[in-house]
Design a protein around this motif. Structure first.
Motif, PDB file in Angstrom:
ATOM      1  N   LEU A 193      10.528  -4.882   6.381  1.00 14.18           N
ATOM      2  CA  LEU A 193       9.553  -4.095   5.631  1.00 14.18           C
ATOM      3  C   LEU A 193      10.163  -3.896   4.241  1.00 14.18           C
ATOM      4  O   LEU A 193      11.346  -3.573   4.130  1.00 14.18           O
ATOM      5  CB  LEU A 193       9.328  -2.745   6.319  1.00 14.18           C
ATOM      6  N   SER A 238       5.503   3.528  13.710  1.00 17.30           N
ATOM      7  CA  SER A 238       5.682   4.386  12.552  1.00 17.30           C
ATOM      8  C   SER A 238       5.237   5.793  12.949  1.00 17.30           C
ATOM      9  O   SER A 238       4.136   5.970  13.465  1.00 17.30           O
ATOM     10  CB  SER A 238       4.821   3.822  11.422  1.00 17.30           C
ATOM     11  N   HIS A 258       0.833  -1.208   0.000  1.00 17.45           N
ATOM     12  CA  HIS A 258       0.000   0.000   0.000  1.00 17.45           C
ATOM     13  C   HIS A 258       0.863   1.252   0.000  1.00 17.45           C
ATOM     14  O   HIS A 258       2.071   1.190   0.224  1.00 17.45           O
ATOM     15  CB  HIS A 258      -0.918   0.007   1.226  1.00 17.45           C
ATOM     16  N   ASP A 277       0.804   4.857   2.094  1.00 21.14           N
ATOM     17  CA  ASP A 277       0.131   5.447   3.263  1.00 21.14           C
ATOM     18  C   ASP A 277      -0.700   6.670   2.893  1.00 21.14           C
ATOM     19  O   ASP A 277      -1.808   6.874   3.374  1.00 21.14           O
ATOM     20  CB  ASP A 277       1.167   5.893   4.308  1.00 21.14           C
TER      21      ASP A 277
END
Ligand SMILES: O=C(O)CCC(=O)C(=O)O
Length: 286
Positions: free
Chosen positions: A150, A235, A121, A123
């Motif tokens: 990640l 995050s 995705h 953000d």
């Protein structure tokens, strides 16, 4: 005047961020900041906000993926982290903005051995904030071993069209949202048939290392963990001075529009307010 720590970011790292859409910097957060973060995560799990969801909660396997999104004020430890650690000054330097707004904080806690990967995705297609000066600073309180990183698609922050948006709901992770009126790029099979078409960036990381990525950089894939290994990742979202508040055809996630309105901020506004404290590139907290 309150001050945040300052960490000088090299021009090489700033250039890498704007060229590739992400850069990893080693050894930024001291043990003291990691303690603050660990307390923040523990408090968040004891007192989740109304936005918390368990993306996965499998009573049979014990697999749980806890997720929450918090304003800076909703957790005293995260507030210290966002306004006192070097992150604000780093965000401003990297964005090329005189100041960075501490927008919000996201937590992801995977129980040991969790296999659920984060869907691919961008953000910012969910954020109620548009502009080029927008980034996340991702860090993990547990070592990120090769194979569990990640992953980020190099250069995807420059794509002309947005990626289709997966669901991130309670117990609903992945798939594709139906949104009218937006020309999306269908989500490629990054780990399968389309693997050779994209260049992936991934970094094994130790606690204290930070991964900075642009709000439009496609990312996901993380978190298929070996038995006994947990992952607490945090995050931190920051915005620069070219950002304005917007609504999204898909709806915003998190939808901060009501909270911003309570702070006197509406569509089209620059969202500097008590909810989004300002840190200068020199580390002054305004
Ligand atoms: O930690 C993860 O698995 C996901 C991170 C992420 O998607 C984000 O920070 O936006």
């Amino acid at each position: 005047m309150a001050r945040a720590e300052r960490f000088p970011v090299s021009q090489t790292d700033i250039d890498a961020f704007w060229r590739d859409g992400a850069v990893m910097i080693k050894g930024v957060l001291s043990d003291a900041w990691l303690d603050v973060l660990a307390q923040g995560v523990a408090t968040n799990m004891e007192q989740p906000t109304k936005r918390t969801v368990d993306w996965v909660n499998n009573k049979e396997t014990g697999e749980r993926l806890f997720h929450d999104q918090l304003t800076v004020q909703q957790n005293a430890h995260f507030e210290r982290y966002m306004t006192g650690s070097p992150l604000g000054s780093i965000a401003a330097q990297v964005m090329g903005s005189p100041t960075a707004l501490a927008f919000y904080v996201t937590t992801f806690v995977r129980s040991p051995g969790t296999k659920s990967r984060t869907p691919w995705h961008q953000d910012q297609t969910y954020w109620c904030a548009e502009g080029r000066q927008a980034l996340s600073i991702w860090t993990a309180l547990d070592s990120v071993a090769p194979g569990t990183e990640l992953e980020l698609v190099r250069g995807s922050h420059l794509w002309e069209r947005p990626l289709a948006q997966p669901h991130f709901g309670d117990g609903q992770l992945g798939g594709v949202m139906e949104v009218d009126g937006v020309e999306y790029i269908p989500i490629p099979d990054f780990n399968g048939a389309d693997a050779g078409k994209y260049e992936m960036m991934r970094w094994p990381m130790e606690p204290g290392d930070i991964l900075i990525f642009h709000g439009m950089t496609v990312h996901g894939g993380s978190g298929a963990l070996p038995e006994g290994v947990q992952r607490r990742s945090i995050s931190a979202q920051f915005l620069g001075e070219d950002v304005r508040v917007t609504d999204r055809p898909s709806g915003c996630n998190p939808d901060w529009l009501p909270e911003l309105a309570e702070n006197g901020i509406g569509l089209g506004d620059y969202p500097a307010c008590a909810m989004c404290p300002t840190i200068t590139s020199e580390g002054a907290v305004l």
